[in-house]
Design an enzyme around this catalytic site. Structure first.
Site, PDB file in Angstrom:
ATOM      1  N   HIS A  56     -15.992  -8.558  28.736  1.00  0.00           N
ATOM      2  CA  HIS A  56     -17.373  -8.876  29.102  1.00  0.00           C
ATOM      3  C   HIS A  56     -17.988  -7.734  29.917  1.00  0.00           C
ATOM      4  O   HIS A  56     -19.091  -7.252  29.600  1.00  0.00           O
ATOM      5  CB  HIS A  56     -17.385 -10.176  29.912  1.00  0.00           C
ATOM      6  CG  HIS A  56     -18.734 -10.619  30.356  1.00  0.00           C
ATOM      7  ND1 HIS A  56     -19.463 -11.580  29.689  1.00  0.00           N
ATOM      8  CD2 HIS A  56     -19.508 -10.250  31.407  1.00  0.00           C
ATOM      9  CE1 HIS A  56     -20.616 -11.777  30.298  1.00  0.00           C
ATOM     10  NE2 HIS A  56     -20.666 -10.979  31.348  1.00  0.00           N
ATOM     11  N   GLU A  57     -17.289  -7.303  30.960  1.00  0.00           N
ATOM     12  CA  GLU A  57     -17.835  -6.241  31.806  1.00  0.00           C
ATOM     13  C   GLU A  57     -17.872  -4.901  31.076  1.00  0.00           C
ATOM     14  O   GLU A  57     -18.750  -4.075  31.333  1.00  0.00           O
ATOM     15  CB  GLU A  57     -17.031  -6.126  33.106  1.00  0.00           C
ATOM     16  CG  GLU A  57     -17.026  -7.383  33.961  1.00  0.00           C
ATOM     17  CD  GLU A  57     -18.419  -7.921  34.282  1.00  0.00           C
ATOM     18  OE1 GLU A  57     -19.382  -7.133  34.307  1.00  0.00           O
ATOM     19  OE2 GLU A  57     -18.534  -9.145  34.503  1.00  0.00           O
ATOM     20  N   GLU A  66     -26.946  -8.808  29.074  1.00  0.00           N
ATOM     21  CA  GLU A  66     -26.012  -9.885  28.815  1.00  0.00           C
ATOM     22  C   GLU A  66     -25.734 -10.037  27.329  1.00  0.00           C
ATOM     23  O   GLU A  66     -24.645 -10.457  26.936  1.00  0.00           O
ATOM     24  CB  GLU A  66     -26.552 -11.194  29.393  1.00  0.00           C
ATOM     25  CG  GLU A  66     -25.536 -12.300  29.508  1.00  0.00           C
ATOM     26  CD  GLU A  66     -24.402 -12.006  30.479  1.00  0.00           C
ATOM     27  OE1 GLU A  66     -23.366 -12.692  30.401  1.00  0.00           O
ATOM     28  OE2 GLU A  66     -24.534 -11.073  31.310  1.00  0.00           O
ATOM     29  N   HIS A  89     -21.173  -4.663  29.376  1.00  0.00           N
ATOM     30  CA  HIS A  89     -22.205  -4.167  30.295  1.00  0.00           C
ATOM     31  C   HIS A  89     -22.073  -2.657  30.499  1.00  0.00           C
ATOM     32  O   HIS A  89     -23.060  -1.910  30.449  1.00  0.00           O
ATOM     33  CB  HIS A  89     -22.062  -4.855  31.657  1.00  0.00           C
ATOM     34  CG  HIS A  89     -22.572  -6.252  31.717  1.00  0.00           C
ATOM     35  ND1 HIS A  89     -23.869  -6.591  31.394  1.00  0.00           N
ATOM     36  CD2 HIS A  89     -21.966  -7.406  32.102  1.00  0.00           C
ATOM     37  CE1 HIS A  89     -24.037  -7.902  31.567  1.00  0.00           C
ATOM     38  NE2 HIS A  89     -22.897  -8.414  31.978  1.00  0.00           N
TER      39      HIS A  89
END
Length: 491
Positions: free
Chosen positions: A256-257, A286, A260
């Site tokens: 997830h990170e 996101e 980003h």
């Protein structure tokens, strides 16, 4: 030197100082000694005072007024648009209010972490009430008679209003609750079992980050209570966390990170330390983290590859076969924590926060009543009670640091990711065969070229519309979820 040249040279230094402030925040979450918190609050306040003075410097207004926008190219016009928007917003907020907010939220973050660890809501609510009061002051200054919450949203998703989000979420919620109810009537897939060595988790985490294209020459992976990504351009850092019983927490927080971080790393270097040199909005941001984590990272193809990696790293962990592993990765089960929620229920966690923070900013909900309101809404949405504050109102860092208007961008990002995934599948028809080999380059390359490289050049919804070929809406996300989970659960 033209007025545009003077403006951009000045803004370059403002952008650089903003990166320094972000690095202080990263350090506070990862390496700062606990006892340094009071001093860090003063440091953040001092730096915010400098930044606010630069952002509201009358020369910025003079340069903007002197620029003939008809002479600018697309990039120049976008730079002027973003600087003008920042100047107008910053000029509405008194310098002493901006400074006090920076000081207070730095302190409140530490208070939140202590209260969360102790499950002590009473220790946190007084300072949260101070944060809410100051944020309402800031919102009122920005709104200039308009809706306070809409003014706050503009910091995270320009061009979006609370009414827009309510309509979108209203269209999303019934389908999610119906799918959730159907799934929870089915037998639950078996989960992983055993104890998962932290060193081995972090080693596989690094491999996952590399598989998704994270460039560690310009980044690093550290541990934090709440995983996050920080920075842009040539210095983009991420954090993750480990659990001895739940390696997926570590692995998918990392992916997830990385989503980003790759967005920030893949922005055109031409935009470095300019207003366009960062992600255009939190919703678009996101969309990248969620499509990396879910549509790619939790796909049947990629989990087949991950299954082999986990077998190599941990041996027997209670799951035999790629199909069973895929089901385990995508288990839908009751839980309290937003960041650990499955794809079906995640947005319900976000909608709860959206409703509560909107009520706080409107003055319809008082901070002293927040825990009860949270618990009541959670029971209504999920059908069971919150067991402790760290699983309820204390679980997220966002409100402690004043990020009101941020939460709904998580669900907006999921909607955007649904649109992008549909377009990606059409553009890369053999995607699954590549993901099955642990090769994400076709997918991440498409996202880089169609979304990430543009940085702040286009407005948020325009970025998604240009990439997906249609205006963003919830239908592709719902269709994806129904198809995926119907297959897993035999619906």
């Amino acid at each position: 030197m033209t007025a545009y040249d003077d403006l951009m040279a000045y803004d370059h230094d403002t952008q650089a100082l903003g990166q320094v402030a972000g690095r202080l925040g990263w350090d506070q979450e990862t390496m700062m000694p606990r006892g340094a918190a009071p001093q860090r609050g003063e440091e953040m306040a001092a730096l915010e005072a400098v930044l606010h003075a630069r952002r509201t410097d009358p020369r910025v207004g003079d340069w903007l007024a002197a620029i003939d926008t008809a002479t600018l190219d697309e990039v120049g016009a976008a730079n002027v648009r973003e600087i003008s928007r920042s100047f107008e917003r910053a000029s509405k907020v008194p310098a002493d209010l901006a400074t006090e907010l920076a000081r207070l939220t730095s302190t409140a973050q530490g208070k939140w972490a202590e209260a969360r660890a102790a499950d002590d809501v009473a220790a946190f609510l007084p300072i949260l009430a101070e944060v809410v009061a100051l944020k309402r002051q800031e919102g009122a200054a920005l709104a200039a008679g308009g809706d306070i919450y809409d003014a706050m949203l503009a910091d995270y998703e320009p061009g979006t209003t609370g009414a827009d989000l309510s309509a979108m979420f209203g269209a999303l919620r019934p389908g999610l609750t119906e799918l959730r109810a159907a799934i929870l009537e089915c037998p639950m897939p078996k989960g992983v079992s055993g104890t998962f060595d932290e060193t081995a988790q972090m080693a596989l985490t690094a491999k996952l980050a590399q598989a998704f294209g994270y460039n560690t020459e310009h980044g690093r992976i550290d541990k934090a209570v709440h995983p996050f990504s920080s920075g842009s351009g040539l210095d983009v850092r991420i954090t993750t966390r480990t659990s001895p019983s739940d390696p997926f927490n570590c692995f998918y927080s990392t992916v997830h990170e990385v989503g980003h971080a790759c967005y920030e790393q893949n922005i055109s270097r031409d935009y470095l330390l300019t207003p366009l040199g960062r992600g255009v909005s939190m919703g678009v941001h996101e969309s990248q983290s969620r499509i990396y984590e879910n549509q790619l990272g939790r796909s049947r193809a990629f989990t087949g590859w991950l299954y082999g990696q986990m077998r190599d790293a941990f041996g027997d962990f209670g799951i035999t076969g790629e199909d069973a592993f895929y089901a385990a990765v995508n288990r839908v089960s009751n839980g309290y924590i937003r960041t650990e929620a499955d794809e079906v229920q995640y947005n319900l966690h976000v909608l709860l926060r959206f409703d509560l923070e909107r009520a706080l900013m409107a003055g319809d909900l008082q901070v002293g009543d927040l825990e009860a309101a949270w618990n009541d809404q959670f029971r209504a949405d999920f059908g069971y009670a919150v067991d402790k504050a760290s699983n309820g109102v204390l679980q997220d860092v966002h409100w402690s640091v004043g990020l009101f208007g941020y939460f709904p961008t998580y669900s907006l990002g999921n909607v955007y990711a649904g649109c992008l995934h549909e377009a990606l599948r059409n553009a890369v028809p053999n995607l699954d065969s590549q993901l099955g080999q642990g090769d994400t380059s076709a997918a991440t390359g498409w996202l880089r070229d169609n979304v990430q490289c543009h940085g702040g050049l286009y407005a948020p919804r325009d970025v998604i519309a240009r990439a997906s070929g249609t205006a963003p809406g919830p239908e592709p996300l719902l269709a994806y979820l129904v198809d995926k989970f119907s297959g897993i659960y035999g619906l």
